[in-house]
Design a protein around this motif. Structure first.
Motif, PDB file in Angstrom:
ATOM      1  N   ASN A 159      39.446  44.312  46.438  1.00  0.00           N
ATOM      2  CA  ASN A 159      39.603  44.542  47.395  1.00  0.00           C
ATOM      3  C   ASN A 159      38.366  45.993  46.343  1.00  0.00           C
ATOM      4  O   ASN A 159      37.455  46.080  46.938  1.00  0.00           O
ATOM      5  N   MET A 215      48.287  46.872  39.960  1.00  0.00           N
ATOM      6  CA  MET A 215      47.761  46.234  41.351  1.00  0.00           C
ATOM      7  C   MET A 215      47.967  44.464  40.994  1.00  0.00           C
ATOM      8  O   MET A 215      48.189  44.138  40.000  1.00  0.00           O
ATOM      9  N   THR A 216      48.063  44.222  42.542  1.00  0.00           N
ATOM     10  CA  THR A 216      47.686  43.216  42.843  1.00  0.00           C
ATOM     11  C   THR A 216      46.914  41.940  43.016  1.00  0.00           C
ATOM     12  O   THR A 216      45.364  42.854  42.528  1.00  0.00           O
ATOM     13  N   GLU A 261      44.494  43.563  46.048  1.00  0.00           N
ATOM     14  CA  GLU A 261      44.417  44.748  45.773  1.00  0.00           C
ATOM     15  C   GLU A 261      42.736  45.160  44.623  1.00  0.00           C
ATOM     16  O   GLU A 261      41.883  46.020  45.111  1.00  0.00           O
ATOM     17  N   HIS A 311      37.656  52.518  39.024  1.00  0.00           N
ATOM     18  CA  HIS A 311      39.612  52.623  39.541  1.00  0.00           C
ATOM     19  C   HIS A 311      40.704  53.618  38.955  1.00  0.00           C
ATOM     20  O   HIS A 311      41.029  54.240  38.867  1.00  0.00           O
ATOM     21  N   ARG A 358      49.928  39.474  40.093  1.00  0.00           N
ATOM     22  CA  ARG A 358      50.377  40.927  39.558  1.00  0.00           C
ATOM     23  C   ARG A 358      50.108  41.601  38.615  1.00  0.00           C
ATOM     24  O   ARG A 358      50.461  40.722  37.202  1.00  0.00           O
TER      25      ARG A 358
END
Length: 108
Positions: free
Chosen positions: A53, A46-47, A50, A35, A101
């Motif tokens: 995920n 990104m959190t 996220e 990613h 985050r």
């Protein structure tokens, strides 16, 4: 590009290989590496949700509790296995535990 993964299990020893990259360092954190590698911006924020995920599993409790988890170096081994996800993507991680985050900044 398309990366084809081959998974071998030999006598209980499991290894992974990426046929296109030829990289034997595959780990469960490779989805994060892939990613981050596709992101063109200098900074990717990104959190935790996220990241989870992308990974397909929950971050360990220590990632939510200790900023040091997001550090890049382990004095004994040189690097944490999970930090390879952002290091191999050419980034360093800065975490805000309260906000859950992470900022992944491209290394100079």
């Amino acid at each position: 590009g398309l990366v084809l993964l081959i998974d071998w299990t030999v006598a209980g020893f499991r290894t992974n290989a990426a046929t296109q990259t030829g990289d034997p360092r595959m780990s469960r954190y490779d989805p994060l590496y892939r990613h981050l590698s596709t992101q063109t911006g200098h900074i990717v924020t990104m959190t935790f949700a996220e990241i989870e995920n992308v990974l397909g599993f929950d971050l360990p409790p220590s990632a939510r509790k200790y900023a040091a988890w997001w550090g890049s170096a382990d004095p004994d081994t040189g690097q944490h296995p999970y930090s390879q996800a952002w290091l191999r993507a050419g980034r360093r991680a800065t975490v805000n535990l309260t906000a859950e985050r992470v900022v992944f900044e491209r290394s100079s």
